[in-house]
Structures are given as structure tokens and as C-alpha cells.
Write a protein that holds these residues in place. Sequence first.
Motif, mmCIF file in Angstrom:
data_model
loop_
_atom_site.group_PDB
_atom_site.id
_atom_site.type_symbol
_atom_site.label_atom_id
_atom_site.label_comp_id
_atom_site.label_asym_id
_atom_site.label_seq_id
_atom_site.Cartn_x
_atom_site.Cartn_y
_atom_site.Cartn_z
ATOM 1 N N UNK A 175 69.396 38.400 12.577
ATOM 2 C CA UNK A 175 68.653 38.773 11.264
ATOM 3 C C UNK A 175 67.965 40.090 11.638
ATOM 4 N N UNK A 176 67.288 40.161 12.718
ATOM 5 C CA UNK A 176 66.803 41.487 13.232
ATOM 6 C C UNK A 176 67.452 42.814 13.029
ATOM 7 N N UNK A 177 68.925 42.504 13.735
ATOM 8 C CA UNK A 177 69.867 43.454 13.974
ATOM 9 C C UNK A 177 70.141 44.137 12.639
ATOM 10 N N UNK A 178 70.434 43.275 11.594
ATOM 11 C CA UNK A 178 70.732 43.621 10.314
ATOM 12 C C UNK A 178 69.671 44.236 9.364
ATOM 13 N N UNK A 179 68.530 43.482 9.570
ATOM 14 C CA UNK A 179 67.273 44.172 8.887
ATOM 15 C C UNK A 179 67.014 45.527 9.225
ATOM 16 N N UNK A 180 66.942 45.816 10.494
ATOM 17 C CA UNK A 180 66.746 47.079 11.049
ATOM 18 C C UNK A 180 67.875 48.085 10.791
ATOM 19 N N UNK A 181 69.073 47.467 10.907
ATOM 20 C CA UNK A 181 70.298 48.499 10.447
ATOM 21 C C UNK A 181 69.907 48.951 9.179
ATOM 22 N N UNK A 182 69.634 48.138 8.093
ATOM 23 C CA UNK A 182 69.252 48.441 6.680
ATOM 24 C C UNK A 182 68.227 49.397 6.467
ATOM 25 N N UNK A 183 67.035 49.074 7.108
ATOM 26 C CA UNK A 183 65.897 49.925 7.228
ATOM 27 C C UNK A 183 66.151 51.310 7.668
ATOM 28 N N UNK A 184 67.099 51.479 8.604
ATOM 29 C CA UNK A 184 67.269 52.887 9.287
ATOM 30 C C UNK A 184 68.405 53.668 8.772
ATOM 31 N N UNK A 185 69.419 53.001 8.274
ATOM 32 C CA UNK A 185 70.498 53.658 7.991
ATOM 33 C C UNK A 185 71.057 53.495 6.381
ATOM 34 N N UNK A 186 70.255 52.483 5.641
ATOM 35 C CA UNK A 186 70.778 52.192 4.476
ATOM 36 C C UNK A 186 71.875 51.180 4.247
ATOM 37 N N UNK A 187 72.564 50.814 5.135
ATOM 38 C CA UNK A 187 73.575 49.934 5.302
ATOM 39 C C UNK A 187 73.408 48.572 4.432
ATOM 40 N N UNK A 188 74.493 48.362 3.958
ATOM 41 C CA UNK A 188 74.368 47.280 2.989
ATOM 42 C C UNK A 188 74.852 45.885 3.734
ATOM 43 N N UNK A 189 74.078 45.350 4.400
ATOM 44 C CA UNK A 189 74.466 44.401 5.443
ATOM 45 C C UNK A 189 75.299 43.058 4.988
ATOM 46 N N UNK A 190 75.448 42.910 3.376
ATOM 47 C CA UNK A 190 76.272 42.152 3.072
ATOM 48 C C UNK A 190 77.659 42.324 3.185
ATOM 49 N N UNK A 191 78.128 43.655 3.735
ATOM 50 C CA UNK A 191 79.492 44.192 3.868
ATOM 51 C C UNK A 191 79.730 43.971 5.673
ATOM 52 N N UNK A 192 78.801 43.309 6.401
ATOM 53 C CA UNK A 192 78.971 43.244 7.711
ATOM 54 C C UNK A 192 79.196 41.787 8.167
ATOM 55 N N UNK A 193 80.141 41.484 8.986
ATOM 56 C CA UNK A 193 80.518 40.313 9.513
ATOM 57 C C UNK A 193 80.394 40.150 11.187
ATOM 58 N N UNK A 194 79.284 39.354 11.485
ATOM 59 C CA UNK A 194 78.710 39.344 12.574
ATOM 60 C C UNK A 194 79.910 38.481 13.499
ATOM 61 N N UNK A 195 80.284 38.982 14.470
ATOM 62 C CA UNK A 195 81.534 38.322 15.194
ATOM 63 C C UNK A 195 81.297 37.959 16.904
#
Length: 240
Positions: A113-133
Motif C-alpha cells: 500500500x505504501x509503495x502505491x500510495x507514494x507513487x501516486x503522490x510523487x508521480x501522479x501514477x494511477x495505481x489501478x493500472x499497476x499489478x504487483x507481482x
Amino acid sequence: MKTHEPGTGQYGGTESGERAVAVSAEGLPGWLDPVFRAAQTVRPQQLSRFLPPESGAGRQSAVLVLFGEGARGPELLLMERAGSLRSHPGQPSFPGGSLDPEDGDQATTGPLRAALREAEEETGLDSRGVQIFGVLPRLYIPVSSFVVTPVLGWWRTPSPVGVVDPGETARVFTVPVADLTDPANRATAVHPSGHRGPAFLVESALVWGFTAGVIDRILHFAGWERPWDRAKQVPLDWRA
């Protein structure tokens, strides 16, 4: 959808108010298979000589190692930290940061959750398009006392990215894996303290330190590494 934790068992679940996250290898592109396999077996000592203190001390954090596919094939998402930050100012890095209480259990889904949240906050990434593998073992950054969990992601549905807060991020960019494996772009970074470590000269940036170390080990254990001149040195005041 089948989900699993690197190794065995489930790695997901939700609590009230928490982001639903899980680790899944389903539908990954074939070129990511070596990275997925490496994440199952790699040991902390194989990634870094800096390991978390046994006492449990350290600032728990996570970074998102996000693989996408661009015009030149596989690529990684990186950012350059703002020069005004106290920790690692001006340094290229993966998106990431400290775990917050709302991220949940730091031993399971909290780092995801932290990795996705921080990526959203820092880069504007839409985390719904990310698959954690996958999730790599926790590592340690002595200079800032961060205990870092690298979270591996596949950018299944790309979204626009860029600087969200100039006070945190100077720029956001992607680097083709082909450039990271090119021996001409590899060097040994020399810190004023005398410490030496892998470095990459890509996209008008010198990627070094923790980020370069993780990239270096991923390339190695995925079988993507090409022989390069380890005697080639670059000082940390390098500029393109």
C-alpha cells in the motif's frame, strides 16, 4: 484471480478502510518471468551488504520498482528527488517513502500500500493500472536509517505521470531496460567517503546508491546483465 505471495500462500486481504492489494503473477508478459522467478528465491545478502538491524530499529518504508513497456521495449519508472529534501536530495530514485499507520501491517500488505500510495503522490501514477507481482527482501540505507521493502510492479495499464509536488520531486522519467543493460551506460560510482557502488548514466542522470544497487541486482539475477567495465569510475558530482 489467483494471487500469491512470493514463496507460498496468500498475500492480500483487506481491513475496513484499507486499500485492497495482492501479489499476482497472472498475465505477466513473458519477459518479466526471470524477474518474477528471481524474486521467489533471492536472499537479502544477495541484494546488499546493508541489512536491517536485528533490533528492528529503522524507518519502515517501501519503493515501487515499476516495469512498463514503452516505445523501446521494457522500461523502469524513476524520479529525481527535489534538491531541497533532507534525505537524498537531488538523487534519482524509485517512487516510495515511509509507511503510514493507515497502510496497515508492515510485515504483510503495508509495504504494498505504501509503495502505491507514494507513487501516486510523487508521480501522479494511477495505481489501478499497476499489478504487483513480487516483493524483494527488506534492505537498509544506513545514512538515512530507512528499512526499505522493494515492491515489484507491472504497469499493466499505463497512465500519465509527472511532477505532482515540486517540493518533493524534480522530475519523473522512464528508462529503457536496454539502456540499463548497455555496458556503455554502466560505471562504478565513487562517493567522497570512498564507498564504491554500481551506477547508470541514463536519461541525463547518474543513478547510483540504493536505487542503482537494486537495479544492478535485478539485472544480474534476471540474467539480463551484460559484461561491463567495473574499472570505469564516475564521481558523484558528474553532470551530463
